[in-house]
Design a protein around this motif. Structure first.
Motif, PDB file in Angstrom:
ATOM      1  N   ARG A  81       0.825  -1.198   0.000  1.00 40.38           N
ATOM      2  CA  ARG A  81       0.000   0.000   0.000  1.00 40.38           C
ATOM      3  C   ARG A  81       0.866   1.257   0.000  1.00 40.38           C
ATOM      4  N   PRO A  82       0.303   2.425  -0.376  1.00 34.75           N
ATOM      5  CA  PRO A  82      -1.084   2.616  -0.805  1.00 34.75           C
ATOM      6  C   PRO A  82      -1.344   2.032  -2.196  1.00 34.75           C
ATOM      7  N   GLN A  83      -2.521   1.464  -2.346  1.00 40.39           N
ATOM      8  CA  GLN A  83      -2.922   1.012  -3.669  1.00 40.39           C
ATOM      9  C   GLN A  83      -3.012   2.238  -4.571  1.00 40.39           C
ATOM     10  N   HIS A  84      -2.495   2.128  -5.797  1.00 39.93           N
ATOM     11  CA  HIS A  84      -2.392   3.307  -6.649  1.00 39.93           C
ATOM     12  C   HIS A  84      -2.539   2.940  -8.116  1.00 39.93           C
ATOM     13  N   GLN A  85      -3.015   3.906  -8.891  1.00 41.50           N
ATOM     14  CA  GLN A  85      -3.221   3.716 -10.322  1.00 41.50           C
ATOM     15  C   GLN A  85      -1.891   3.860 -11.057  1.00 41.50           C
ATOM     16  N   VAL A  86      -1.597   2.909 -11.945  1.00 40.69           N
ATOM     17  CA  VAL A  86      -0.376   2.933 -12.737  1.00 40.69           C
ATOM     18  C   VAL A  86      -0.747   2.752 -14.207  1.00 40.69           C
TER      19      VAL A  86
END
Length: 296
Positions: A81-86
């Motif tokens: 984490r943090p979960q994130h947009q890639v």
């Protein structure tokens, strides 16, 4: 897939001279029972390594995905984490983990930075994954292959690896809510969800034995751990969002391993799981890699 999108994808890949292969994708529920089977196709090219040994490289399309895990995912860790947009650019990734036959051919090529043992693996078999290779060995393999082909081969970034593993899924495993020993080679004497216990084979298996994921990649869960290009970072605070290698590090002696192995419990084989491991002088029978390449 809408017909217009399909035609663009098909003709683009055809122009690149890529071949296609069909495969079946399996999805399971929490009990490990198959709830869906889907026929798919993927594009790839074959790199000739000599002496009848080939390396299949699968086209991975451009797309955005959510990297990491939520706290609600069973056995997830703060390092995920943090979960994130890639947003990941298109690239090629090995259809299989690098095999012992492939390793031997590349190990014969001229030395660039370091010597490579021609046969480092404990569990012998030309179509089994190479193991007992450290991060620097894997990098040397890529550099020799690059010199041989005139095209840059490399280890995947950690973001590329997870994107490729998930293949559009958001579940703990690309197979769905769990895995079983009919789907992957891991320590199935332990369970993740509601599936029955399975076989702990206690050794590697030949690559391609189990069903692939939605991109047509095999053994993304289990068999051998896979080196990524990124050094260790203990969480995703400040991580790049373009899929590139994160060259900042917490400890430059440690690099990222992904995917789990024949000796690991299912929680450590999840798509999001990260293992930080010392880069040099690793003599482990459960550590290997697969190679990546950019799109020209």
């Amino acid at each position: 897939m809408p017909i217009v999108v399909f035609l663009v994808y098909y003709f683009t890949n055809k122009q690149k001279g890529l071949k296609q292969f069909p495969f079946e994708v399996v999805t399971v529920n929490r009990r490990g029972a198959t709830i869906k089977r889907e026929d798919k196709q993927a594009s790839y090219f074959t790199q000739d390594l000599g002496n009848g040994v080939d390396l299949d490289m699968v086209y991975i399309p451009k797309r955005s995905f959510l990297m990491g895990s939520l706290e609600s995912e069973k056995y997830s860790h703060d390092s995920e984490r943090p979960q994130h947009q890639v947003s990941v650019q298109p690239f090629f990734l090995g259809k299989y983990q690098v095999t012992q036959a492939q390793w031997r051919e590349v190990a014969k090529l001229p030395k660039i930075e370091r010597d490579l043992k021609p046969d480092p693996s404990r569990f012998k078999g030309k179509n089994r994954p190479v193991e007992q290779v450290d991060w620097f060995d894997a990098v040397e393999f890529c550099v020799r292959l690059s010199e041989y082909t005139g095209t840059k081969y490399r280890l995947p970034s950690e973001a590329e690896w997870e994107y490729a593993c998930r293949a559009g899924t958001t579940t703990p495993f690309h197979y769905g809510q769990t895995i079983t020993s009919q789907l992957a080679n891991y320590n199935a004497s332990h369970t993740y969800a509601e599936e029955a216990k399975g076989v702990h084979r206690r050794e590697t298996t030949e690559v391609g034995r189990f069903p692939p994921n939605g991109f047509g990649l095999y053994d993304m869960h289990g068999n051998v751990w896979e080196w990524c290009a990124d050094p260790s970072n203990h969480n995703y605070e400040g991580a790049p969002i373009d899929g590139s290698i994160w060259n900042n590090y917490d400890n430059h002696n440690y690099y990222i391993l992904r995917g789990g192995s024949w000796d690991d419990v299912p929680r450590d084989c999840r798509s999001a799981f990260r293992l930080f491991y010392i880069a040099s002088n690793v003599i482990k029978t459960n550590v290997g890699f697969r190679v990546a390449r950019g799109v020209d």
